[in-house]
Motif scaffolding. Structure first.
Motif, PDB file in Angstrom:
ATOM      1  N   SER A   5       0.851  -1.196   0.000  1.00 36.51           N
ATOM      2  CA  SER A   5       0.000   0.000   0.000  1.00 36.51           C
ATOM      3  C   SER A   5       0.879   1.235   0.000  1.00 36.51           C
ATOM      4  CB  SER A   5      -0.888   0.009   1.249  1.00 36.51           C
ATOM      5  OG  SER A   5      -1.378   1.321   1.499  1.00 36.51           O
ATOM      6  N   GLU A   7       0.058   5.246   0.491  1.00 34.58           N
ATOM      7  CA  GLU A   7      -0.803   6.408   0.623  1.00 34.58           C
ATOM      8  C   GLU A   7       0.086   7.622   0.416  1.00 34.58           C
ATOM      9  OE1 GLU A   7      -2.460   7.205   4.457  1.00 34.58           O
ATOM     10  OE2 GLU A   7      -3.822   8.741   3.674  1.00 34.58           O
ATOM     11  N   TYR A  22      -6.154  -7.567   5.732  1.00 31.35           N
ATOM     12  CA  TYR A  22      -5.890  -6.122   5.736  1.00 31.35           C
ATOM     13  C   TYR A  22      -5.196  -5.677   7.022  1.00 31.35           C
ATOM     14  CZ  TYR A  22      -9.589  -7.016   2.341  1.00 31.35           C
ATOM     15  OH  TYR A  22     -10.350  -7.556   1.352  1.00 31.35           O
ATOM     16  N   GLY A  56      -1.821  -1.467  -3.910  1.00 26.97           N
ATOM     17  CA  GLY A  56      -2.807  -0.394  -4.022  1.00 26.97           C
ATOM     18  C   GLY A  56      -2.125   0.939  -3.778  1.00 26.97           C
ATOM     19  N   GLY A 108      -9.112   6.019  -1.702  1.00 25.35           N
ATOM     20  CA  GLY A 108      -8.509   4.941  -0.916  1.00 25.35           C
ATOM     21  C   GLY A 108      -9.075   4.917   0.502  1.00 25.35           C
ATOM     22  N   THR A 278      -4.816   2.899   3.993  1.00 24.75           N
ATOM     23  CA  THR A 278      -3.988   1.687   3.936  1.00 24.75           C
ATOM     24  C   THR A 278      -4.871   0.445   3.850  1.00 24.75           C
ATOM     25  OG1 THR A 278      -2.222   2.800   5.136  1.00 24.75           O
ATOM     26  CG2 THR A 278      -2.172   0.393   5.125  1.00 24.75           C
ATOM     27  N   ASN A 281      -6.300   0.382   0.412  1.00 25.16           N
ATOM     28  CA  ASN A 281      -5.308  -0.024  -0.591  1.00 25.16           C
ATOM     29  C   ASN A 281      -5.081  -1.536  -0.599  1.00 25.16           C
ATOM     30  OD1 ASN A 281      -4.868   2.537  -1.534  1.00 25.16           O
ATOM     31  ND2 ASN A 281      -3.089   2.922  -0.227  1.00 25.16           N
ATOM     32  N   PHE A 282      -5.012  -2.135   0.570  1.00 30.88           N
ATOM     33  CA  PHE A 282      -4.863  -3.603   0.621  1.00 30.88           C
ATOM     34  C   PHE A 282      -6.049  -4.266  -0.085  1.00 30.88           C
ATOM     35  CE2 PHE A 282      -2.375  -3.212   4.886  1.00 30.88           C
ATOM     36  CZ  PHE A 282      -1.184  -3.033   4.203  1.00 30.88           C
TER      37      PHE A 282
END
Lengths: 297, 297
Positions: A5, A7, A22, A56, A108, A278, A281-282
């Protein structure tokens, strides 16, 4: 299975490695300097985890999210120095031959809150996520999908009814002066009071001005999207501020439509420590992994 | 196969019968009086066409569109006298045992424009439709679907930055005073100038005030939905007004994001004579027909 991930924020990049639940296995903060230096550090970090299966990436913007556009994967015309026209996704793809999902930082975060609502058995089919920090941005998840065909949402740049007593504040947005971002982002506290927002007591009337503008954003989100939840994250937001926002929302909206209990409707993020992106994104990395691997089989 | 359409407006109901090509075979205008009288006339009209296989109903609102809500199919709390808490869909279902699609007038119009874009081989995946008439309403079609889980969009009731020279106009919305509807609906011309909008020459500065507010609505729609097209219908709208709206949009938006040629992006409806909702209703009736009949097989 492990996922990466990123960000990507204007101040720092949060890189993390997580699993199918996650959960974060490892993470690092990288200061946002030049694109070359920052992305190089991201690459170095993820090279330590060769078992990562997909990634992600949620980036500050505006970014190009249209897959058929030649600039797909780029940060486009950003006011942030040095970062305009940066081929972010392409750089990562050069080093890692794995599926990657590419979206905005706020999308996200919105997705992370959506996924968390499902994990917690309180599923929300439609939500709007605003961040109020250095800038103001918005992400939308509707029935599990992001909105937007010409690009991603940018609800930080709408105009608003000006607050009483604030008429002479010009606003700080370099594009629009007194849009939501120009009137309510963190730096407006410095401009209005000479102090950082965190040093201005909640009893100061400047917080009522802030709440008046954020409440209008919540009303807009309500009337456009009719979501089940509106979430406010970012450095400026606190429960004390959201109490003021709920009050102003009630006054301005005047019960025009039912939105349920405002305590549940207008909230801070469920994921703590600004970790929504985060998680999102996972989950998006996993989604992209299955998408690309199903195609290949 | 024949379909029925009701476009239920605050002034008149347009009932029509059409075919699978969404061509009107027959139609009638019924003045909006009491719910009993108006709906009775609708029933009488459609009883002349026993071969109708499904019906699309697009109504003024607010209405209840959540299928799992006990008030599904009702006009709920409308400012229109006598019409609050009217079981519109239930009344029609009592007389006609056929599939019926139920949505707002502006969603019906938005869907009609969406279907027409496909018929004309210029498909639009995402569009926003505003009507500026006695009131202001908005409908959204995104990837063939309407938006909204807590209900339907109601973008006519957002707050806006007030226009210079218009600061003392209180606004006409009974709920919000100076929301978009309160500042830009048809009756604001009477209130500001003592004349009907159609009798105010386009050179009058009041049209610039009107365009300033409508341009802000277009910017909001852009930033929330990122649609491929924004369509303005309703009695107040003309090409001359939209030219002013495009100018104000350019100034206020300051090229923040690309929306393409404004002449194509901000337009009047493709279907002439305010017929978008009727086309949309036929298409929604067909959709509902297949949905209910596939379930039964």
């Amino acid at each position: 299975m492990l996922f990466g991930s990123i960000e990507a924020g204007g101040t720092k990049f949060v890189c993390a490695v997580g699993n199918e639940n996650y959960e974060i296995i490892d993470s690092v903060h990288i200061p946002t300097t030049t694109p070359e230096e920052t992305l190089h550090k991201c690459v170095e970090y993820f090279q330590k985890f060769p078992e990562i299966k997909a990634m992600g990436i949620a980036s500050f913007g505006p970014i190009e999210v249209r897959i058929d556009n030649p600039k797909y994967g780029y940060i486009t015309d950003t006011p942030k120095p040095n970062w305009s026209n940066t081929n972010f996704l392409g750089t990562m793809k050069k080093y890692f031959k794995i599926p990657m999902y590419w979206t905005t930082d706020v999308n996200g975060s919105a997705y992370g809150e959506y996924i968390t609502s499902i994990k917690n058995h309180k599923p929300v089919r439609s939500l709007v996520y605003y961040t109020i920090g250095t800038g103001v941005g918005g992400g939308i998840v509707n029935n599990g999908h992001f909105l937007g065909y010409m690009g991603h949402p940018e609800m930080g740049h709408v105009r608003l009814k000006r607050a009483q007593g604030d008429e002479n504040f010009k606003g700080l947005c370099p594009y629009h002066h007194d849009c939501l971002e120009g009137l309510a982002a963190g730096p407006t506290f410095d401009a209005r009071t000479g102090k950082k927002g965190k040093d201005v007591p909640i009893s100061d009337p400047v917080w009522d001005i802030e709440a008046f503008y954020i409440a209008q954003a919540a009303i807009q989100a309500t009337l456009f999207i009719r979501p089940e939840k509106i979430i406010f994250g970012g450095g400026v937001v606190s429960e004390e501020l959201l109490d003021k926002v709920r009050d102003q929302f009630s006054k301005l909206f005047n019960n025009y439509l039912s939105v349920g209990d405002l305590k549940h409707y207008i909230t801070m993020p469920t994921v703590e420590d600004n970790g929504s992106a985060t998680v999102g994104n996972f989950a998006l990395a996993l989604k992209q992994y299955y998408k690309e691997n199903i195609v290949k089989i």
